[in-house]
Design a protein around this motif. Structure first.
Motif, mmCIF file in Angstrom:
data_model
loop_
_atom_site.group_PDB
_atom_site.id
_atom_site.type_symbol
_atom_site.label_atom_id
_atom_site.label_comp_id
_atom_site.label_asym_id
_atom_site.label_seq_id
_atom_site.Cartn_x
_atom_site.Cartn_y
_atom_site.Cartn_z
ATOM 1 N N GLY A 31 -41.879 58.008 -34.566
ATOM 2 C CA GLY A 31 -42.842 58.141 -33.461
ATOM 3 C C GLY A 31 -44.082 58.916 -33.897
ATOM 4 O O GLY A 31 -45.134 58.805 -33.283
ATOM 5 N N TRP A 32 -43.941 59.717 -34.956
ATOM 6 C CA TRP A 32 -45.101 60.440 -35.507
ATOM 7 C C TRP A 32 -45.635 59.631 -36.703
ATOM 8 O O TRP A 32 -46.781 59.195 -36.700
ATOM 9 N N GLY A 33 -44.727 59.387 -37.697
ATOM 10 C CA GLY A 33 -45.139 58.607 -38.866
ATOM 11 C C GLY A 33 -45.627 57.214 -38.487
ATOM 12 O O GLY A 33 -46.468 56.628 -39.181
ATOM 13 N N ASP A 78 -38.911 62.638 -27.710
ATOM 14 C CA ASP A 78 -39.813 62.570 -26.550
ATOM 15 C C ASP A 78 -40.248 64.000 -26.205
ATOM 16 O O ASP A 78 -39.879 64.564 -25.177
ATOM 17 N N TRP A 79 -41.052 64.500 -27.078
ATOM 18 C CA TRP A 79 -41.488 65.902 -27.110
ATOM 19 C C TRP A 79 -41.977 66.391 -25.740
ATOM 20 O O TRP A 79 -42.791 65.744 -25.109
ATOM 21 N N LEU A 80 -41.416 67.516 -25.322
ATOM 22 C CA LEU A 80 -41.833 68.193 -24.092
ATOM 23 C C LEU A 80 -41.619 67.364 -22.824
ATOM 24 O O LEU A 80 -42.378 67.497 -21.852
ATOM 25 N N TRP A 104 -53.218 69.537 -20.584
ATOM 26 C CA TRP A 104 -52.354 70.589 -21.126
ATOM 27 C C TRP A 104 -51.264 70.013 -22.017
ATOM 28 O O TRP A 104 -50.872 68.861 -21.870
ATOM 29 N N GLU A 105 -50.721 70.898 -22.847
ATOM 30 C CA GLU A 105 -49.625 70.506 -23.730
ATOM 31 C C GLU A 105 -48.357 70.193 -22.937
ATOM 32 O O GLU A 105 -47.620 69.275 -23.264
ATOM 33 N N ARG A 106 -48.132 70.967 -21.874
ATOM 34 C CA ARG A 106 -46.922 70.806 -21.075
ATOM 35 C C ARG A 106 -47.298 70.383 -19.670
ATOM 36 O O ARG A 106 -48.354 70.765 -19.168
HETATM 37 C C1 RAM Z 1 -46.384 70.958 -31.767
HETATM 38 C C2 RAM Z 1 -47.724 70.328 -31.854
HETATM 39 C C3 RAM Z 1 -47.794 68.867 -31.576
HETATM 40 C C4 RAM Z 1 -46.494 68.163 -31.620
HETATM 41 C C5 RAM Z 1 -45.495 68.837 -32.497
HETATM 42 C C6 RAM Z 1 -44.155 68.148 -32.539
HETATM 43 O O1 RAM Z 1 -46.370 72.122 -32.530
HETATM 44 O O2 RAM Z 1 -48.591 71.018 -31.029
HETATM 45 O O3 RAM Z 1 -48.413 68.574 -30.384
HETATM 46 O O4 RAM Z 1 -46.747 66.869 -32.078
HETATM 47 O O5 RAM Z 1 -45.304 70.159 -32.182
#
Ligand code: RAM
Length: 921
Positions: free
Chosen positions: A564-566, A616-618, A775-777
């Motif tokens: 999902g990143w690569g 599925d980050w956050l 926002w990140e979250r």
């Molecule tokens: C966090 C970063 C980024 C995310 C990674 C997994 O530290 O801010 O948004 O892709 O982790």
């Protein structure tokens, strides 16, 4: 009179004949907006010796399509168009007006090429030739450089900063030289291992911010070219360069290679002067340069900030008569053949906008200035100081509910600037080699006898040089705020590389975030060259086994990879191709895409992936309480394996690689089958893994299930959303797929509901808490509970802004049906609570607009379709009574043809502007 009379009929005939001739030659207006490669206009120091050419046809009723074109290129404008000595494409039939390959004589470093183009329209009428445009190549090879890397061995000072990281004191480097004859032109080719600002004879050469920018420095360093003819004078001249550690030598990311003198910042500089008599002269960085670290910028670090001590100022150090006797001789270093020096292939960062202070309030230690917008860049300080005062400048993205100055989320980034005053008065200062992410600025240590004033602080907004290329607005304030937050997220995180966040001790090129937000960025800004450059860095950083590091440039260096990143390495090239129509981006990245599939295979068994994943980050409400969410990692890895295979198959098809196309199509099928049997039962329901919205979204978005199961799975997805009280339940990977999948399955109403939700988790939730960026979250802050206790809590993280794509594509209704908008779909989705929405977008063929409004029971849609394209316009089913265009029957307009009149009208339209109206039944 008589004579005239006599000749009158003849002369009339002659004039008429001539006019007919010219009518045939230049009846239609000339093309405009000429660009080379990924959208460059008349560049100098250009990177591309095999460029492509693009132009636009004028927006006129008569011009619908191009039937042929001709491009001419020459070494001098005087040779155009008739005696083009570099290339004459001759008349080429076809409608291609973008990304046409240069096919003339080979070009080399420094060469300046002039070119122009004309076209023939649908009626075979030729246009006049366009204006002459040009591009001038930079230094393309390491062999073009006679200069050496020079600098002071700042590592030797062993000055240690936060996290026990070596600090390199900024250096001031200078060289004076004589030039005797008249100057015809001068170019400065320059770069740094570090970041620089260059002056000639007391004048600042450019307003670039922190050039040359950030690439995998072990492989490639970008070089910059400046046109400096006006700055050089006959006689004595002086070049001065300020140099700081930047990304190359400073604290960045989590770990750095062992420090040694090798990392002390250095510059490489070559000034090439051409005299009027034709002679040439080159001044290079070498052992004759001198330097000092006793200048006013005492420390400058990306994370920690800058310290400026005015007592160390060096008046006139970039002018001729400065005495540098006390300065040190520089160290020199030869070029390393392994490190390619290449002209920068996208625009440098600059200050684009200035934000004024909108409010002032006292803080415990000083005064807080509120810019009313979370932004990225530097403050411009015009505050009063007394001699010896230290002005302390701190930053914050948001205040705590009690007004506290929140800096926890900067983590170890000190993000503080200092100005030490040498005299009393008003300063006018900005830090130079650092940047901050902030809305609030706190000043302390200023002249306390003065009343703080809004003018003391403003914000210089800095990002890579690109123009906006799209606009979106609607009748709904919060949706407009969301659009604004998305655009500010873009501005804040396109700082030479695409970053996750701009403020804490991170600011890295996270690949996952990039693939998630990439498409939305293309709707809002002209960022093609930005992405094309970053993809070059991704290629350079790909591991031998095909793995893609999760940050690029790779400062982690641990060979770690995430699904999902690569996959950014297949997704971004494909999306760039689809939204621009430029095949070259696929050609450039195709090998990388293939190698990434090899890596996928190597981490799979029986096509089921076991790749590591940030997953599925956050995701909100994770059952396991983890940042990685509940969706199975193997499911995510397998879904992306299949998707990457699918995109590589598509790329192979576009590139005419038939065998590869088959092979990867086959691979896609096999992985999909494995995915289906491993994770789904015969009813299309997930089995043996946690049931999440994202699992269903991946299966449906990437088309991984057999037709027989799809509909059933769609129902399970809807059930999942209903179980969340009709709220999203997705993290980084699932969120961009929500709108795509719900749109594809005809559940736009549900997507509207998710988008207009006010409660957590939703986009508007953050807006209700005062967000001015993404926002990140989903819950970075709430008015009741304050900040999320986690320090990983960026208030400027573009990922969830990925919904912006859908706002353009479906709410306003502009999307490509064919790559590059050669065929356009105008399919707005009017729905409460919106009563209107509009978007405009600059495409390779010109501006597309779509603007709709509901007035009582009437629907109005105005749309502009640029020349050399065609479009399908969808009139929504509920408004297909008495559909008119400009108040007239559709049959009256030869440019409109009805394709389908069932579920809504589907019209095929030719270039032009249309105003449709329809009534509700
Ligand atoms: C966090 C970063 C980024 C995310 C990674 C997994 O530290 O801010 O948004 O892709 O982790």
């Amino acid at each position: 009179m008589n004579v005239l009379k006599h000749y009158f009929p003849l002369s009339l005939l002659l004039i008429a004949a001539l006019c007919l001739g010219c009518a045939k030659e230049s009846q239609v207006d000339k093309p405009f907006d000429l660009e080379v490669s990924e959208g460059f206009k008349n560049p100098i120091g250009f990177y591309d010796a095999k460029p492509t050419f693009s132009w636009k046809l004028p927006v006129e009723d008569e011009v619908k399509r191009q039937s042929a074109y001709q491009i001419v290129a020459a070494s001098s404008p005087d040779l155009l168009p008739e005696e083009a000595d570099l290339w004459n494409s001759d008349k080429q039939s076809g409608s291609q007006s973008a990304w046409v390959d240069y096919n003339g004589s080979a070009l080399s470093s420094r060469q300046k090429v002039y070119w122009q183009v004309r076209y023939w329209d649908q009626a075979e009428s030729a246009s006049a030739w366009s204006e002459v445009n040009s591009f001038e190549l930079g230094l393309l090879e390491n062999a073009d450089w006679n200069a050496k890397w020079v600098g002071l061995p700042t590592a030797e000072e062993k000055l240690m900063g936060s996290k026990n990281t070596l600090i390199h004191r900024p250096q001031y480097l200078r060289k004076s030289f004589e030039t005797d004859t008249d100057i015809a032109s001068a170019r400065l080719y320059i770069t740094a291992k570090g970041v620089f600002d260059v002056w000639i004879n007391g004048k600042n050469v450019s307003d670039d911010v922190m050039p040359p920018g950030w690439t995998p420095y072990d492989t490639r360093i970008e070089t910059i070219t400046y046109e400096v003819t006006e700055l050089i004078s006959q006689g004595q001249n002086t070049i001065g360069v300020e140099l700081a550690e930047g990304w190359h030598s400073g604290r960045i990311g989590y770990s750095r290679p062992q420090w040694s003198d090798k990392v002390s910042p250095k510059i490489l500089c070559q000034l090439e002067i051409t005299h009027k008599d034709g002679t040439k002269e080159t001044i290079v960085s070498d052992q004759s340069w001198k330097g000092t670290t006793n200048g006013p910028i005492r420390i400058s670090e990306i994370y920690d900030g800058e310290t400026y001590d005015a007592n160390f100022e060096l008046p006139n150090w970039t002018k001729n008569d400065f005495d540098d006797q006390q300065w040190q001789a520089v160290n020199t270093e030869d070029l390393d053949p392994k490190v390619k020096l290449e002209p920068k292939r996208h625009y440098t960062v600059k200050s684009h906008q200035t934000l004024a202070t909108k409010g002032i309030m006292p803080s415990e230690t000083g005064t807080i200035f509120d810019l009313a917008q979370n932004m990225v860049g530097v403050p411009l300080i015009k505050a009063p100081v007394k001699k010896g005062d230290t002005l302390t400048i701190r930053f914050s993205e948001m205040l705590s509910p009690d007004g506290g100055f929140y800096t926890d989320n900067y983590r170890s980034a000190l993000s503080t600037d200092y100005y030490i005053a040498s005299e009393e008065g008003l300063i006018d200062w900005s830090p130079k080699f650092t940047f901050h992410g902030f809305r609030y600025v706190e000043l302390s240590g200023y002249d306390a006898s003065k009343e703080p004033d809004a003018d003391w602080v403003s914000g210089l907004v800095q990002y890579s040089g690109f123009e906006g290329n799209g606009t979106f607005s609607s009748s709904h304030d919060k949706l407009n705020q969301l659009q604004s937050n998305i655009v500010w997220g873009l501005r804040g995180n396109f700082f030479d590389v695409p970053t996750d966040c701009p403020q804490r001790d991170e600011r890295l090129g996270w690949t996952g975030d990039a693939q998630v937000f990439g498409p939305t960025s293309l709707f809002n800004a002209d960022v093609y060259s930005f992405w094309a450059n970053w993809l070059q860095s991704v290629r350079e950083e790909q591991f031998d086994n095909g793995g893609i590091p999760f940050v690029v440039p790779d400062i982690v260096n641990n060979q770690m990879v995430s699904s999902g990143w690569g996959d950014a390495c297949t997704i971004i090239p494909w999306k760039l191709y689809f939204y621009t129509g430029d095949k070259r981006i696929l050609e450039e990245n195709y090998e990388m895409m293939k190698k990434w599939l090899v890596y996928h295979e190597s981490t799979s068994e029986g096509y089921i992936s076991h790749m590591n994943s940030f997953a599925d980050w956050l995701q909100p409400f994770p059952k396991n309480g983890e940042t990685k969410g509940d969706t199975s990692h193997d499911l995510i890895g397998t879904a992306f394996f299949a998707y990457s295979a699918k995109l590589t198959a598509q790329a192979a098809e576009v590139l005419g690689k038939t065998e590869d196309h088959k092979k990867y199509q086959e691979l896609y099928k096999k992985v999909s089958q494995a995915f289906d049997s491993k994770f789904f039962d015969e009813n299309g329901q997930l089995k043996e893994v946690a049931s999440t919205q994202t699992s269903y979204l991946l299966a449906l978005a990437f088309d991984l299930l057999p037709a027989s199961k799809k509909q059933k799975s769609e129902q399970f997805l809807i059930q999942e959303i209903e179980a969340a009280d009709n709220h999203l339940g997705t993290g980084f990977l699932g969120t961009p797929l929500l709108s795509e999948v719900l749109g594809n399955i005809g559940m736009e109403d549900l997507m509207y509901q998710l988008l207009f939700n006010e409660t957590y988790p939703s986009w508007f939730y953050s807006i209700n808490q005062g967000a001015t960026t993404i926002w990140e979250r989903w819950n970075s802050y709430s008015k009741e509970e304050g900040f999320n206790p986690q320090q990983m809590n960026s208030l400027n993280h573009y990922a969830y802004g990925a919904v912006g794509q859908w706002m353009y594509e479906r709410i306003a209704g502009i999307s490509p049906m064919e790559a590059g908008y050669k065929k356009i779909k105008i399919a707005p989705y009017p729905q409460a609570p919106l009563s209107s929405a509009e978007a405009s977008l600059d495409t390779p063929y010109g501006k597309v607009t779509s603007s709709w409004e509901i007035n009582g029971n009437e629907f109005h849609l105005t749309t502009t379709i640029p020349p050399n394209t065609s479009a399908e316009v969808h009139i929504p089913a509920q408004y297909t009574t008495e559909v008119l265009e400009h108040g007239k029957s559709l049959n009256d307009n030869a440019n409109i043809s009805m394709v389908k009149s069932g579920q809504g009208f589907l019209l095929l339209v030719q270039p032009g502007t249309y105003t449709f109206s329809g009534k509700a039944k």
